[in-house]
Design a protein around this motif. Structure first.
Motif, PDB file in Angstrom:
ATOM      1  N   LEU A 221       0.807  -1.228   0.000  1.00 41.61           N
ATOM      2  CA  LEU A 221       0.000   0.000   0.000  1.00 41.61           C
ATOM      3  C   LEU A 221       0.834   1.271   0.000  1.00 41.61           C
ATOM      4  O   LEU A 221       0.349   2.333  -0.403  1.00 41.61           O
ATOM      5  CB  LEU A 221      -0.941  -0.001   1.217  1.00 41.61           C
ATOM      6  N   CYS A 222       2.064   1.197   0.515  1.00 43.22           N
ATOM      7  CA  CYS A 222       2.862   2.417   0.698  1.00 43.22           C
ATOM      8  C   CYS A 222       3.961   2.550  -0.341  1.00 43.22           C
ATOM      9  O   CYS A 222       4.900   3.335  -0.170  1.00 43.22           O
ATOM     10  CB  CYS A 222       3.481   2.428   2.098  1.00 43.22           C
ATOM     11  N   ASN A 223       3.899   1.740  -1.385  1.00 44.17           N
ATOM     12  CA  ASN A 223       4.940   1.770  -2.417  1.00 44.17           C
ATOM     13  C   ASN A 223       4.658   2.902  -3.397  1.00 44.17           C
ATOM     14  O   ASN A 223       4.257   2.685  -4.538  1.00 44.17           O
ATOM     15  CB  ASN A 223       4.992   0.410  -3.121  1.00 44.17           C
ATOM     16  N   ARG A 224       4.818   4.114  -2.927  1.00 43.34           N
ATOM     17  CA  ARG A 224       4.549   5.311  -3.738  1.00 43.34           C
ATOM     18  C   ARG A 224       5.780   5.693  -4.550  1.00 43.34           C
ATOM     19  O   ARG A 224       6.920   5.347  -4.193  1.00 43.34           O
ATOM     20  CB  ARG A 224       4.163   6.479  -2.826  1.00 43.34           C
TER      21      ARG A 224
ATOM     22  N   LYS B 262      -9.143  16.310   2.219  1.00 48.33           N
ATOM     23  CA  LYS B 262      -8.383  16.246   3.473  1.00 48.33           C
ATOM     24  C   LYS B 262      -8.216  14.787   3.919  1.00 48.33           C
ATOM     25  O   LYS B 262      -7.173  14.404   4.459  1.00 48.33           O
ATOM     26  CB  LYS B 262      -9.087  17.074   4.558  1.00 48.33           C
ATOM     27  N   GLU B 263      -9.239  13.980   3.668  1.00 45.70           N
ATOM     28  CA  GLU B 263      -9.165  12.558   4.027  1.00 45.70           C
ATOM     29  C   GLU B 263      -8.073  11.858   3.218  1.00 45.70           C
ATOM     30  O   GLU B 263      -7.278  11.083   3.761  1.00 45.70           O
ATOM     31  CB  GLU B 263     -10.528  11.895   3.769  1.00 45.70           C
ATOM     32  N   LYS B 264      -8.005  12.157   1.924  1.00 48.29           N
ATOM     33  CA  LYS B 264      -6.973  11.564   1.074  1.00 48.29           C
ATOM     34  C   LYS B 264      -5.577  11.993   1.515  1.00 48.29           C
ATOM     35  O   LYS B 264      -4.637  11.196   1.539  1.00 48.29           O
ATOM     36  CB  LYS B 264      -7.213  11.952  -0.382  1.00 48.29           C
ATOM     37  N   ALA B 265      -5.472  13.286   1.872  1.00 41.65           N
ATOM     38  CA  ALA B 265      -4.161  13.784   2.318  1.00 41.65           C
ATOM     39  C   ALA B 265      -3.732  13.111   3.616  1.00 41.65           C
ATOM     40  O   ALA B 265      -2.556  12.770   3.808  1.00 41.65           O
ATOM     41  CB  ALA B 265      -4.220  15.301   2.499  1.00 41.65           C
ATOM     42  N   GLY B 266      -4.703  12.922   4.502  1.00 38.58           N
ATOM     43  CA  GLY B 266      -4.374  12.246   5.764  1.00 38.58           C
ATOM     44  C   GLY B 266      -3.924  10.818   5.541  1.00 38.58           C
ATOM     45  O   GLY B 266      -2.944  10.345   6.144  1.00 38.58           O
ATOM     46  N   ILE B 267      -4.642  10.091   4.662  1.00 38.46           N
ATOM     47  CA  ILE B 267      -4.265   8.700   4.376  1.00 38.46           C
ATOM     48  C   ILE B 267      -2.887   8.646   3.723  1.00 38.46           C
ATOM     49  O   ILE B 267      -2.048   7.798   4.063  1.00 38.46           O
ATOM     50  CB  ILE B 267      -5.331   8.042   3.480  1.00 38.46           C
ATOM     51  N   LEU B 268      -2.611   9.593   2.803  1.00 42.64           N
ATOM     52  CA  LEU B 268      -1.305   9.642   2.158  1.00 42.64           C
ATOM     53  C   LEU B 268      -0.200   9.894   3.180  1.00 42.64           C
ATOM     54  O   LEU B 268       0.865   9.262   3.129  1.00 42.64           O
ATOM     55  CB  LEU B 268      -1.305  10.736   1.083  1.00 42.64           C
ATOM     56  N   ALA B 269      -0.450  10.821   4.110  1.00 35.79           N
ATOM     57  CA  ALA B 269       0.560  11.112   5.133  1.00 35.79           C
ATOM     58  C   ALA B 269       0.843   9.871   5.991  1.00 35.79           C
ATOM     59  O   ALA B 269       2.005   9.563   6.318  1.00 35.79           O
ATOM     60  CB  ALA B 269       0.086  12.267   6.003  1.00 35.79           C
ATOM     61  N   ILE B 270      -0.217   9.132   6.359  1.00 34.86           N
ATOM     62  CA  ILE B 270      -0.025   7.925   7.171  1.00 34.86           C
ATOM     63  C   ILE B 270       0.773   6.880   6.389  1.00 34.86           C
ATOM     64  O   ILE B 270       1.686   6.242   6.924  1.00 34.86           O
ATOM     65  CB  ILE B 270      -1.390   7.361   7.617  1.00 34.86           C
ATOM     66  N   GLN B 271       0.461   6.751   5.095  1.00 37.26           N
ATOM     67  CA  GLN B 271       1.173   5.766   4.285  1.00 37.26           C
ATOM     68  C   GLN B 271       2.648   6.127   4.134  1.00 37.26           C
ATOM     69  O   GLN B 271       3.523   5.264   4.221  1.00 37.26           O
ATOM     70  CB  GLN B 271       0.507   5.649   2.914  1.00 37.26           C
ATOM     71  N   LEU B 272       2.913   7.417   3.906  1.00 36.69           N
ATOM     72  CA  LEU B 272       4.308   7.825   3.742  1.00 36.69           C
ATOM     73  C   LEU B 272       5.099   7.653   5.036  1.00 36.69           C
ATOM     74  O   LEU B 272       6.279   7.286   5.013  1.00 36.69           O
ATOM     75  CB  LEU B 272       4.367   9.285   3.261  1.00 36.69           C
TER      76      LEU B 272
END
Length: 1170
Positions: free
Chosen positions: A367-370, A411-421
């Motif tokens: 999931l975090c392989n950005r 904002k929800e997407k940004a929060g999920i992205l921050a958690i993943q990173l």
């Protein structure tokens, strides 16, 4: 996300204790105050009340109390539990504030001090505005107070102080600063504890009162919050039973909440907190089964509440933390005395935590392989104004929002992205390794070796993923032994594959070669193409080239490894790697086998080395060396073939050192043993097989002993148990399983070609000079030299036998104690072919019984072995039985292998044990001794000065004829002979079972008072076998005669009468009566009539006999009947000795006589008439 995000808060995990603050103490500058504080907080034992103390200034600002709600009708809660609430009641809001003040009852300035104390109390109350916190005052006094009621001033001033400070009497305390300070402090603590209990009870009631205003439509969160608070306050109150009850209610209420993706994390967080509390209290109450049941229920309810699919790694992290926390609780309970078992211990929970941590790692990888171009959101959606969340389990970007609809999807997407990173930066391997390490420690503690090995493999793999290849290799190498010993070949292959990758990435030459050798072997489950690749890489390494990278390795790590291999190539030199194969399973099998378990020293020692390759392609080795325990033989057992390094993998089948996969190669060796090694064992210590060139890189496979590796013993066992038929092979091929390792052989002496005969007449007789004739005849084809004879008692038997057995070569002399039991190395001389000689040995056995006897001959002879002349020492032994069934010649002779040359004659362990028999020594004869009267009647005792007879009977017990040379009676001083003591059995020959008797007339001069009787003397018999030569001396056997009881008699009577009588002819009988005492004897004599006799003389008389004198009585008996007739009975009665009876008298005088018939005259008328 940092790995600590999922850790439980400290205030949740600690033991809740009542919080009490102490004011008015200057612990820095005031020594008295410091002593009081130390007494409160230092060295707190378990038996003291659970209170947490803290020193604060009197004007300390406590958290403000919110205004009380009068209605919850329009109140919508923003979350379940605030993040600071537990810490507030543990460390910020006290249950009791204690004001310390120095004031004695006799203080001169009492009014001023009283006002100052009241002011301090009022300041504390102001800072606690709205709180139910209790306030107490402690007066520090210098003097010890009087008992209550005796100090009137103290009572009055105490009441006044309570009135001014608005305190009850139970809130005022006195603390004297004396030697018993700690005792006063403990009493104070107990009082403080009671106040704190009251406070928390009030708080519980206050929270319960709020529940009346709640409804289940909008206040579901408040139901959980209030129930949690009630349980927490109960813990502070130390009412753990009620706390557990309320935590259980709160847990059920949490799962009644409506779950959605937006609040699922908060529900799981609170469920985890409450579950932790429940399990902790169950362990505390010593009900571990309840704790385990609760935890299983908790996992079943929560394991499917994953939440957002994009944050699935969060659920795995939360699950891992649940198992880890329960494992910690379980382990803590065990340390406090709980007993765990193999099937239920903390290791299983740590293992499951590691499993979920691995799952978290997999989800994070997926999931975090950005892309690197993806930037972290700005502003940071994970930041809050205060730096902490308001409520446990809520998202930072939407705190307090309980709506299920997302108002701001961006904002929800940004929060999920921050958690993943942030998750991408977590080092998952460290978390997994820590959990696995805890699990391994537990399984080791509870003796679960397979679980421990399984988890250590996982740890090694995690170290590999973490690129810590050194630790990975160390762990994997440790567990390989277990999987080899239990034949888990598939698992072993997987571990070896990982280990090979580690050794490649570190460019560890020896490890890389070792693992390659095993992956090519029969234990590996790899496919042939994979084995071919590994074999090619192995040959590249041996040819000083870099191997190809292992598949599925990290790209950056491969580049680093290629540089390391390039350095290894540039530093090429003479690299020889010796690898002991006894602990792993290489691709070559080896078995060494001697042709026989023993070889004579004059025969070459032969053995074979069998080799079998299991690799995919034929392979050529350069050298084979066999090493022995005697290194002298190593030079004879070396096989070497010159080849180039490039020819190692060429498809050649020529040459002894080329091994074809699946075919058995036999290599034969032989050598001549040294004569010094006779009696010693020759062992193969190692077999070394060289792969590669010694000038470049070379691998030496070294087998200990005669071969075999880690799998050999198990394969041999399976082959022995298998009922499968072995496939038919060609005539020149050998079935591998049929070969049995024979790694040692014995070098024994040359087979002797002589005969040793023993001639004797068994059994041996005790103390005789027993004759043994040893005949040695040579059947050798050449002269034998230095012939020596060893004869005698076999060592190692009972010590008494050794002391009582003596051997000599001279039969004309009797052996004594100075003669040995064994004659060793008697020189005999040299013998030519066919020549024989005899040697006579004499043995004297001092005791009867069984014993082992040995005749042992050794000699030297020159012989040629494989064109080499050697001197052999040969041995021959003869072991025989002495018994009553022995023959004139012993029916067998046996040879025994030579042991240690120098100690052969003295070390009992070196004597032959096969065909050994028992020696029997017997008594030559039995001697019986009897005491009888002159009438030949048995005597129990003798009488002083009265003759008696000593009878001796000599009964032959020998199976052979005995000659009695002479006999002699040696009397003791207490005995005298009545006539000459001459031998009556001189020169008598006794056959088996025959006996010879002698009779001696003796007298005991005086009785005396000798306890146990009077000594008689000795009877000496000189004898020998009838068949021995005249030169053999006779044996003297001394028999000690028995003692006899001697008594005095007052009157001795004997009779003179003819030996026979005749009918109707006068028979004169004279009785002699002798007084044996020093007294005058009054004697009454009477004669009883008899039908067979008439007699004349005094029928009855009374007379006196003076001391030492005799009296005669004369009677004429006239016989009336012929035959053996009883004489008229003489009765004697001694008036001074009434015990002298007629029965005693009859021992000395005859009681009957033989009467002949009357003779007839020739002119008898009847005859004339005839």
């Amino acid at each position: 996300m940092s790995p600590t995000q999922w850790d439980f808060p400290v205030e949740l995990c600690c033991r809740p204790m009542a919080f009490v603050t102490l004011t008015g103490l200057d612990v820095v500058y005031n020594a008295v105050h410091r002593a009081v504080w130390d007494a409160f907080c230092a060295n707190r034992r378990a038996d003291r009340v659970p209170i947490s103390f803290k020193v604060l200034p009197g004007d300390h600002e406590y958290p403000k109390c919110r205004s009380k709600r009068t209605s919850y009708e329009w109140y919508i809660p923003k979350g379940i539990l605030k993040t600071g609430w537990m810490n507030k009641h543990l460390n910020l809001v006290p249950a009791l504030v204690v004001v310390f003040y120095e004031l004695d009852w006799d203080e001169p300035q009492w009014k001023e001090k009283q006002s100052e104390c009241a002011t301090r109390v009022e300041i504390v109350r102001q800072s606690l505005q709205g709180r139910n916190t209790k306030v107490a005052v402690v007066l520090i006094q210098k003097k010890t107070p009087l008992p209550p009621g005796e100090d009137v001033i103290a009572s009055e001033r105490a009441a006044a102080l309570c009135n001014v400070c608005e305190l009850s009497g139970k809130s005022l305390f006195v603390l004297p600063h004396t030697d018993h300070l700690v005792g006063y402090i403990i009493r104070l603590e107990n009082a403080f504890y009671e106040h704190a209990q009251t406070y928390y009870y009030t708080e519980i009631r206050r929270v319960k009162s709020h529940k009346e205003f709640l409804n289940k439509t909008t206040h579901q969160l408040l139901f959980v919050r209030h129930q949690f608070k009630i349980a927490f306050f109960s813990e502070l109150k130390q009412d753990t039973q009620n706390a557990l009850k309320n935590y259980r209610i709160a847990y059920n209420l949490v799962h009644e909440l409506r779950a959605h993706e937006t609040n699922i994390l908060e529900i799981k967080t609170m469920a985890g907190f409450i579950n932790y509390k429940i399990c902790r209290l169950c362990f505390q109450h010593n009900t571990p089964l309840d704790a385990i049941a609760q935890f299983r229920k908790h996992i079943d309810l929560c394991k499917k509440k994953i939440g957002s699919a994009e944050l699935a790694f969060e659920h795995a992290a939360w699950m891992a933390k649940q198992f880890q926390a329960f494992g910690d609780l379980f382990d803590e309970a065990i340390k406090l005395g709980l007993t765990a078992i193999q099937t239920q211990n903390p290791g299983f929970y740590y293992q499951q935590a590691a499993y979920y941590a691995q799952e978290r790692k997999q989800h994070a990888k997926a999931l975090c392989n950005r892309d690197a171009a993806v930037m972290y959101p700005n502003p940071d959606p994970l930041e809050t104004q205060t730096g902490v969340l308001d409520f446990y389990g809520q998202r930072p970007w939407r705190q307090g929002i309980l709506s299920f609809d997302l108002s701001d999807p961006e904002k929800e997407k940004a929060g999920i992205l921050a958690i993943q990173l942030k998750e991408r930066g977590v080092v998952h391997s460290e978390i997994i390794i820590a959990l696995l390490s805890n699990a391994v420690a537990q399984f080791k503690k509870y003796k679960c070796p397979r679980m421990k090995s399984h988890l250590m493999v996982q740890m090694g793999e995690e170290y590999y993923y973490a690129k810590d290849y050194t630790k990975a290799l160390k762990l994997l190498d440790y567990v390989m032994c277990d999987y080899r010993s239990e034949a888990w070949w598939t698992l072993l292959t997987s571990i070896l594959t990982t280990a090979l990758k580690c050794s490649y990435l570190m460019a560890q030459l020896k490890d890389y070669i070792t693992y390659s050798l095993e992956l090519l072997g029969r234990a590996s489950t790899l496919k042939d193409d994979q084995k071919s690749r590994i074999e090619k890489n192995l040959m590249n390494v041996l040819m000083n080239e870099s191997p190809d990278p292992e598949p599925d390795c990290d790209v950056l790590a491969v580049k680093t490894a290629q540089k390391l291999w390039a350095d290894r190539v540039s530093l090429a030199g003479s690299n020889v790697f010796t690898i002991g194969v006894q602990d792993f399973v290489p691709f070559v099998q080896c078995k060494a086998k001697f042709h026989a378990p023993s070889f004579h020293v004059d025969v070459p020692v032969e053995f074979d080395v069998f080799l079998k390759a299991d690799c995919p392609h034929p392979i050529r080795f350069s050298k084979l060396c066999v090493s022995f325990n005697n290194q002298v033989y190593n030079q004879f057992c070396v096989l070497e073939e010159a080849s180039k390094a490039s020819e190692v993998l060429e498809n050649l089948t020529q040459g002894k050192m080329c091994l074809v996969p699946g075919k058995t190669r036999k290599l034969s060796f032989k050598f001549v043993a040294k004569t010094e090694d006779v009696g010693k064992k020759i062992e193969i210590t190692s077999v070394d097989l060289f792969l590669g060139s010694e000038s470049g890189r070379c691998v030496v496979l070294s087998w200990q002993g005669g071969g075999g590796d880690a799998a050999s013993s198990q394969e041999a066992l399976q082959a022995a148990r298998s009922f499968k038929r072995r496939p038919k092979l060609a005539a020149d091929e050998i079935h591998w399983d049929s070969i049995i390792i024979q790694a040692s052989t014995m070098i024994i002496s040359r087979v002797p070609n002589i005969s040793v005969h023993l001639r004797h007449e068994p059994p041996a007789l005790m103390n005789e000079m027993y004759c043994l004739v040893v005949t040695v005849q040579s059947h050798e084809k050449s002269q034998i030299r230095d012939v020596k004879l060893t004869a005698g008692l076999k060592p190692g038997q009972d010590a008494n036998l050794t002391q009582k057995t003596h051997v000599t070569l001279h039969g004309a002399e009797l052996c004594d104690e100075s003669y040995p039991a064994l004659l060793t190395d008697i020189p005999v001389g040299d013998l030519y072919p066919g020549e024989q000689l005899e040697k006579t040995v004499y043995v004297r056995c001092g005791t009867v019984g069984s014993r082992m006897f040995l005749v042992y001959v050794s000699y030297l002879i020159n012989t040629t072995v494989e064109g080499k002349e050697i001197i052999c020492k040969c041995h021959k032994a003869s072991v025989h039985m002495w018994n009553s069934f022995g023959n004139w010649f012993s029916p067998w002779t046996v040879w025994v292998p030579e042991k240690e040359q120098a100690s052969l004659a003295f070390d009992p362990s070196h004597w032959p044990t096969d065909d050994t028999v028992t020696i029997e020594t017997v008594f030559p004869f039995d001697v019986a001794v009897r005491f009888v009267s002159t009438k030949f009647e048995h005597l129990e005792r003798v009488y002083a000065d009265i003759p008696f007879l000593l009878m001796t009977d000599v009964l032959s017990a020998s199976p052979w004829a005995l000659t009695i040379v002479s006999s002699e009676l040696q009397l003791a001083p207490s005995m005298t002979a009545m006539d000459h003591l001459e031998s009556q059995i001189d020169k008598v020959v006794l056959q088996t079972g025959e006996s010879a008797s002698e009779c001696f007339c003796l007298r005991c001069p005086s009785a005396g008072n000798i306890e146990g009787g009077v000594a008689t003397g000795h009877y000496i018999i000189s004898w020998k076998r009838a068949s021995v030569m005249e030169s053999i001396p006779a044996i003297s056997t001394v028999i000690t005669l028995p003692h006899v009881i001697a008594e005095n008699i007052p009157l001795h009577v004997n009779a003179d009468l003819p030996s026979f009588g005749r009918v109707r002819e006068s028979l004169p009988v004279r009785y002699h009566l002798q007084n044996k005492t020093d007294l005058v004897q009054d004697v009454e004599i009477s004669v009883e009539p008899s039908d067979a006799f008439m007699f004349s003389g005094l029928k009855q008389i009374r007379l006196r006999i003076l001391p030492g004198t005799k009296q005669e009585m004369l009677y004429n008996f006239y016989p009336l009947m012929a035959g053996y007739q009883q004489l008229p009975l003489l009765n004697i009665n001694l008036l001074r000795f009434p015990n002298f009876t007629t029965q005693l008298l009859r021992r000395f005088i005859p009681t009957s006589i033989f009467v002949k018939p009357q003779g007839r005259l020739l002119e008898d008328t009847s005859i004339a008439a005839a």
